[in-house]
Design an enzyme around this catalytic site. Structure first.
Site, short mmCIF file in Angstrom:
data_model
loop_
_atom_site.label_atom_id
_atom_site.label_comp_id
_atom_site.label_asym_id
_atom_site.label_seq_id
_atom_site.Cartn_x
_atom_site.Cartn_y
_atom_site.Cartn_z
N SER A 16 -5.91 -4.23 1.16
CA SER A 16 -6.37 -5.61 1.07
C SER A 16 -5.20 -6.50 1.43
O SER A 16 -4.56 -7.10 0.57
CB SER A 16 -6.83 -5.94 -0.37
OG SER A 16 -7.78 -5.02 -0.87
N GLU A 17 -4.90 -6.56 2.71
CA GLU A 17 -3.70 -7.28 3.12
C GLU A 17 -3.73 -8.76 2.77
O GLU A 17 -2.69 -9.37 2.49
CB GLU A 17 -3.45 -7.11 4.63
CG GLU A 17 -2.76 -5.81 5.01
CD GLU A 17 -3.69 -4.60 5.04
OE1 GLU A 17 -4.91 -4.77 4.83
OE2 GLU A 17 -3.19 -3.48 5.27
N HIS A 44 -0.68 0.20 16.61
CA HIS A 44 0.33 0.57 15.60
C HIS A 44 1.73 0.55 16.20
O HIS A 44 2.62 1.24 15.70
CB HIS A 44 0.05 1.98 15.06
CG HIS A 44 -1.00 2.05 13.99
ND1 HIS A 44 -2.32 1.80 14.25
CD2 HIS A 44 -0.93 2.32 12.66
CE1 HIS A 44 -3.02 1.94 13.12
NE2 HIS A 44 -2.20 2.25 12.15
N ASP A 76 1.44 -4.76 13.09
CA ASP A 76 0.16 -5.00 13.75
C ASP A 76 -0.88 -5.52 12.76
O ASP A 76 -1.80 -6.24 13.13
CB ASP A 76 -0.39 -3.71 14.37
CG ASP A 76 0.64 -2.92 15.14
OD1 ASP A 76 0.50 -2.80 16.35
OD2 ASP A 76 1.61 -2.42 14.52
N PHE A 130 2.29 -1.76 8.82
CA PHE A 130 2.62 -1.92 10.24
C PHE A 130 2.47 -3.40 10.58
O PHE A 130 1.49 -4.03 10.16
CB PHE A 130 1.66 -1.12 11.14
CG PHE A 130 1.83 0.36 11.11
CD1 PHE A 130 1.45 1.11 10.01
CD2 PHE A 130 2.35 1.04 12.20
CE1 PHE A 130 1.59 2.50 9.99
CE2 PHE A 130 2.50 2.43 12.20
CZ PHE A 130 2.12 3.15 11.09
N GLU A 139 0.84 -1.20 0.00
CA GLU A 139 0.00 0.00 0.00
C GLU A 139 0.87 1.25 0.00
O GLU A 139 1.74 1.39 0.87
CB GLU A 139 -0.91 0.00 1.24
CG GLU A 139 -1.91 -1.14 1.21
CD GLU A 139 -2.51 -1.45 2.58
OE1 GLU A 139 -2.42 -0.60 3.49
OE2 GLU A 139 -3.06 -2.55 2.74
C1 TPP Z 1 -5.58 -3.12 7.94
C2 TPP Z 1 -4.93 -1.80 7.74
N1 TPP Z 1 -4.21 -1.58 6.63
C3 TPP Z 1 -3.61 -0.39 6.43
C4 TPP Z 1 -3.71 0.62 7.35
C5 TPP Z 1 -2.99 1.92 7.15
N2 TPP Z 1 -3.92 3.00 6.80
C6 TPP Z 1 -4.39 3.84 7.71
S1 TPP Z 1 -5.46 4.95 7.08
C7 TPP Z 1 -5.30 4.30 5.54
C8 TPP Z 1 -6.06 4.90 4.41
C9 TPP Z 1 -7.52 4.73 4.59
O1 TPP Z 1 -8.19 5.33 3.53
P1 TPP Z 1 -9.75 5.61 3.59
O2 TPP Z 1 -10.48 4.36 3.96
O3 TPP Z 1 -10.14 6.22 2.31
O4 TPP Z 1 -9.97 6.60 4.80
P2 TPP Z 1 -9.45 8.10 4.97
O5 TPP Z 1 -8.14 8.01 5.68
O6 TPP Z 1 -9.38 8.71 3.61
O7 TPP Z 1 -10.45 8.77 5.84
C10 TPP Z 1 -4.41 3.24 5.54
C11 TPP Z 1 -4.02 2.46 4.36
C12 TPP Z 1 -4.46 0.34 8.51
N3 TPP Z 1 -4.59 1.25 9.50
N4 TPP Z 1 -5.06 -0.86 8.69
#
Ligand code: TPP
Ligand code: TPP
Ligand code: MG
Ligand code: MG
Lengths: 325, 330, 325, 330
Positions: C59-60, C129, C85, C83, C29
């Site tokens: 999509s891990e 995290h 986690d 992360f 990602e």
């Molecule tokens: C399972 C998981 N994968 C990746 C992340 C890292 N991460 C935190 S916020 C984010 C983006 C989320 O995007 P969106 O759903 O559009 O929400 P927004 O931040 O735009 O409000 C990611 C990839 C996470 N917290 N949890």
């Protein structure tokens, strides 16, 4: 007193708590109409109806998410994850959400929930349906973990788990489902965090869990006949852990052997060895020894699976060798 | 807020919500620049109409499930600003005494059942709260807020199907701000509308709304809440919006085309709404008063938060378990 | 020789291997256009293009499933889980699929893949995290696990991991990203399964991993000034584990202290203590001691997080107390 | 099987496939009743047209990803019967020397890249094999078979979206046999067609097929494989079918209404197909010969499997790692 199978004890234990408390709900795959794939929950749908006993889709994250959300809003759900191997598909809800949220919120939320799962090998189901995952859970702060080894303990520990205000992983040993045992009449309620001394000996302490308890006991019989007199402890509860009982017996006998079905590395046995040496080093007459499944995925074939999981014979010879060194 | 029953009062309440969220987030950003915010933080600047409208539309005992980007959703339920700000600063007077941080704001007292930092995790959990409300017959609804990027994770799918088959009183609110962290969601999503185009997969109607229009959001929110309370099951809302700043803390958000940013800044929900109210004959002085009070509250909260002490060592071992402690042994 | 940050070393390590072998692909990602949320992969997209360096959806399970499927059909993917986690949302692919499939198929398939993840605390990110999850992985047979503590090790161990025919979890310590170190010019290639003795002492052995290595080293300096002369070992690789080096140093010094960022129960420290007592019991002059984060979720506030994770001061006082008993 | 190029040959090949799968599964069931099958096993009786048609349609180097119900999908790629049967019996001459068991059949030599016993897990893995084929430009396609109940797990969603956005050469084949283990899938699924009604959520066309009609399955399979090979991306097929027996081993499948069972038994794919061939003028003797050979093969495989020894202790510690061993220490 009545004789029940371990399998029958599951439904009896759940029913006892559902009768007592209308906030206890039960959900999982094939648990209601079919009575569970291990036939552990037969009769619950009939007695408690489809509102309290619910079949779910194959959606383990949703099952445990639902249990968590219900627990934090006043209910006391029991959720079934069919095989403990499947925790891997919903591990986030278990370890990152359920286990941590009370702490993160400074105590604002409670998770009085129970997650049951069939655990362990012996059924020739292969590497993805036979794991002993108690150590996955023990390594995560915030989860209580119990593993009953008898029908009476199934009921008593289930009651304790359901009534406990914290999340409890309740691991049922698949290999023990057909085994029988005496169960007291009336309500049976046990306590989390108490190990049980099954046999008291002078020379060594065997500490076992779940499916390894009957094997450790059988090994102790044989060892006794050969002049090595063993204490056998059924750990029953990994968290909270009854270090009191275990340390006392190990100090008295001077030797400790763990008997573990889980793969070798970083197990509850390693934790116990560490606690024992940190706290009772000078009471030990020799090195603690871990008897475990080797650190390999479990094979399916009966001949191989039998070689992998500690057998009575392997326990006996390992203890004999260590004691005679 | 059940009191906001007539249109005039409701519209002022909607303005009030948005202004308070805006001022709070700006202050949070300033404090970050002052190096006072510990850890990370994710602001809702530009997205206030969504949280604000739900804050007005929800019943006091409804449940909110938020994400790491959850300041707005928490405050919108009536949680005071000072403990929220203090939590960002890692102080003892924080909402969770500093133990959770910006990403885990929770105030059970106000129905804020937690902010979750693992993408998608709270969607099935919200189902659980809704299931509980359904079982208890309480009439409560659970509302889960999440982003466009979150629609591609497995938990989203499981939660939506689960909510639909059990007809749970839950509302899923996708705030489509076009981006994940630094990646445009459309580049990794098989459909143009990440939430609305998935509704039919769960037997639901697509609901697409202008997330920068507080009135429209209020209408959509009310319809979904009513439907849930009437036992008709879940709603999946996709609200189009934009975050004014970066994903978190120091992100300068350079990955966004300047023209796009400009276009959305021109659609800032707050000036738009103010103009609409004034055009509709609302006295500008009333709006000024709302702004003034909000700023005073933010200032007071800032003072209060800054005055908080660092959390003490005793907190470290508190509340792993319901007995208040952390012991794993007997 | 050049001085690099740990963060810069990541991209250099990956680039070194991608240049060498066209079958090395990289996905995760925000890793391509954005260069990674920790800025660890800046420049890779420019050099290797969007076919070999790919941004994924959130999509891990798909990320690791894709890596697994690619590895078993001839490629050598590197996958990023942002992360560590987040392993909880894709744990099934890691532990039930990638770890077990070679064994289950009797060796028919290979998984030459690397899974990178930011690991550990220190950034005030809170309980979801900040985890140190090395023990989750070590408890699962079939996974190799490395944790570099210096920029040079990042590159060398990355090369070893990419070239290894087995799946390797490569845990990068988030707290170390800004730290600097010398890196040799040209190709850097290390070996999995070698611990490093950083300092040799007469009285005790401190065994540390990742972010705890600089702290153990600093503690050893202070302890040395006070007359306690310590060996410091950087474990580097949990699986394969260099028991050879560790057992030798512990036997020589007679005392062992583990310094672990992970929560206390069932950690690599417990495993090491167990191995040491099982194999070198009579070489020990006192009980091995584990210095760990307590068994609690990690708090977010700086004041609390600093209390939770072992500090130089806590290491010093714990060792002093144990040695003076 | 590229050789099956003219219609007559192809239809005989389709019949041959189905008959072999049928006889094999019946024998597996008999051996289970004799208590010779170790552990669990999940038969494809009644569903043979699907695996069979793909077996005929796939290129020899395409990839199959199967489930715990994977005997048919494994054999359909040309894997000999004896090692498969021996694996069920836990013998040393088993396909994986007894280490995998019935649920994990794998024969890389035949493109069978594994059978997976965790619901949904193989769907993203199949994406990976397809990604690899795409990168290598090999023209291979990955085909993943799964059940109706599997459409509700998170991995399904992630895999479908992933395959769509990267236009991966992968075919997802949902064998809708109406049931999960003992629960009717429609009772826990938000849409009537668990796969087809989800296709649009990934920008795909719904493809619904009669899974008991080998000709139709062959046509659908060929179209999907061609599309994948042409670089046009994934296909999601829902094939309607029914399992004749229980979910696994001893399950008597009492949860199914007798009328439903009767209706589907009347639509048994094999007699239906035989009749169609005979009606079309195929010489019954040719079909008899196919049946006879298949039965002889099953008999021979049974003998060979039964003659296998129990796997020896050396196998226990073999092949955890690529060096052939299991040591976790240096
Ligand atoms: C399972 C998981 N994968 C990746 C992340 C890292 N991460 C935190 S916020 C984010 C983006 C989320 O995007 P969106 O759903 O559009 O929400 P927004 O931040 O735009 O409000 C990611 C990839 C996470 N917290 N949890
Ligand atoms: C993650 C997970 N959950 C549950 C199971 C148990 N399980 C095995 S097969 C099965 C039913 C699958 O139904 P379906 O997808 O329709 O396939 P079918 O068996 O009908 O071919 C279940 C629930 C599992 N193996 N993995
Ligand atoms: Mg977004
Ligand atoms: Mg099915």
């Amino acid at each position: 007193m009545a004789e029940l199978t371990y399998r029958e004890a599951i439904a009896r234990g759940i029913a006892q708590e559902m009768r007592r408390d209308g906030n206890v709900l039960f959900l999982g795959e094939d648990v209601a109409a079919a009575g569970g794939v291990f036939k552990g929950t037969t009769g619950l749908l009939d007695e408690f109806g489809p509102v309290r006993v619910r079949d779910t889709p194959i959606s383990e994250q949703a099952i445990l998410g639902a249990a968590m959300g219900a627990a934090m809003t006043g209910l006391r759900p029991i959720a079934e994850i069919m095989f403990s191997d499947f925790f891997a598909v919903c591990w986030d809800i278990v370890v990152n959400e359920i286990a941590k949220s009370r702490y993160m919120t400074n105590g604002q939320v409670s998770f009085p929930l129970v997650i049951r799962a069939g655990n362990g090998g012996g059924l020739r189901f292969g590497a993805q349906h036979s794991q002993s995952v108690e150590n996955w859970a023990m390594a995560v702060p915030g989860l209580k973990v119990v593993v009953p080894s008898t029908p009476a303990d199934v009921i008593g520990l289930m009651a304790a788990a359901v009534r406990d205000p914290d999340p409890v992983l309740f691991l049922e040993e698949k290999a023990l489902y057909p085994t029988k045992g005496e169960v007291p009449d009336g309500e049976v309620v046990d306590t989390l965090g108490r190990a049980r001394v099954l046999r008291s000996g002078a020379h060594a302490t065997l500490v076992a869990l779940g499916n390894m308890v009957p094997r450790a006991t059988a090994a102790a019989e044989q060892l006794g006949a050969g002049g090595i007199d063993c204490t056998v402890i059924d750990v029953r509860s990994l968290v909270p852990l009854d270090t009191h009982t275990i340390l006392a017996e190990v100090a008295r006998t001077g030797r400790m052997f763990t008997v573990e079905e889980n793969p070798r590395l970083c197990g509850w046995g390693a934790e116990l060895v560490s606690i024992v040496v940190e706290e009772s080093f000078f009471d030990l007459d020799g090195a603690p020894v871990r008897i475990t499944t080797p650190h390999i995925p479990l094979p399916a074939a009966d001949a191989l699976e039998d070689l992998a999981i500690p057998s009575v014979e392997r326990i006996v010879t390992t203890v004999e060798k260590a004691m005679n060194q | 807020m059940d009191a906001a029953c007539h249109i005039g009062g409701r519209r002022l309440a909607l303005y009030d919500q948005q202004i308070r969220l805006r001022y709070f987030e700006k202050r949070a950003y300033d404090l970050f620049l002052e190096n006072l915010v510990k850890g990370t933080s994710h602001l809702s600047l530009g997205q206030e109409a969504i949280a604000g409208a739900f804050g007005v539309a929800m019943r006091h005992d409804d449940y909110t499930f938020a994400t790491y980007r959850g300041h707005a959703h928490t405050l919108a339920r009536g949680v005071p600003m000072a403990p929220v700000l203090a939590e960002l600063l890692g102080r003892e007077n924080g909402l969770m005494a500093g133990k959770g941080g910006s990403m885990h704001l929770t105030s059970v007292e106000h129905g804020v059942m937690g902010s979750y930092a693992i993408i998608g995790a709270h969607l099935p959990i919200a189902c659980g709260a809704a299931w509980s409300a359904q079982y208890r017959g309480s009439g409560q609804v659970a509302v889960a807020f999440f982003g466009d990027g979150t629609t591609n994770i497995g938990a989203f799918h499981e939660a939506l199907n689960f909510a639909a088959i059990w007809r749970l009183p839950v509302v899923f609110v996708c705030e489509n701000n076009l981006y994940m962290e630094y990646t445009r969601t459309s580049t990794v999503t098989a459909v143009p509308r990440p939430a609305a185009d998935r509704a039919s997969a769960y037997g639901l109607e697509p609901v697409l709304a202008d997330g920068n229009d507080a009135d429209e959001m209020y209408a959509v929110a009310t319809a979904a809440l009513d439907r849930a309370r009437a036992g008709e099951g879940p709603t999946l809302i996709e609200a189009l919006t934009y975050r004014h700043g970066g994903h978190s803390r120091a992100d300068p958000a350079k990955y966004r085309p300047p023209a796009e940013v400009d276009e959305w800044l021109a659609r800032d929900p707050i000036p738009m709404y103010r103009k609409r109210l004034v055009d509709a004959g609302v006295d500008a002085a009333a709006l000024d008063a709302i702004e003034k009070t909000a700023m005073e509250d933010v200032d007071a909260a800032t003072e209060e938060a800054k005055a908080g002490a660092a959390p003490g060592a005793d907190l470290l071992f508190r509340d792993v378990w319901a007995d208040g402690g952390s012991s794993w042994r007997n």
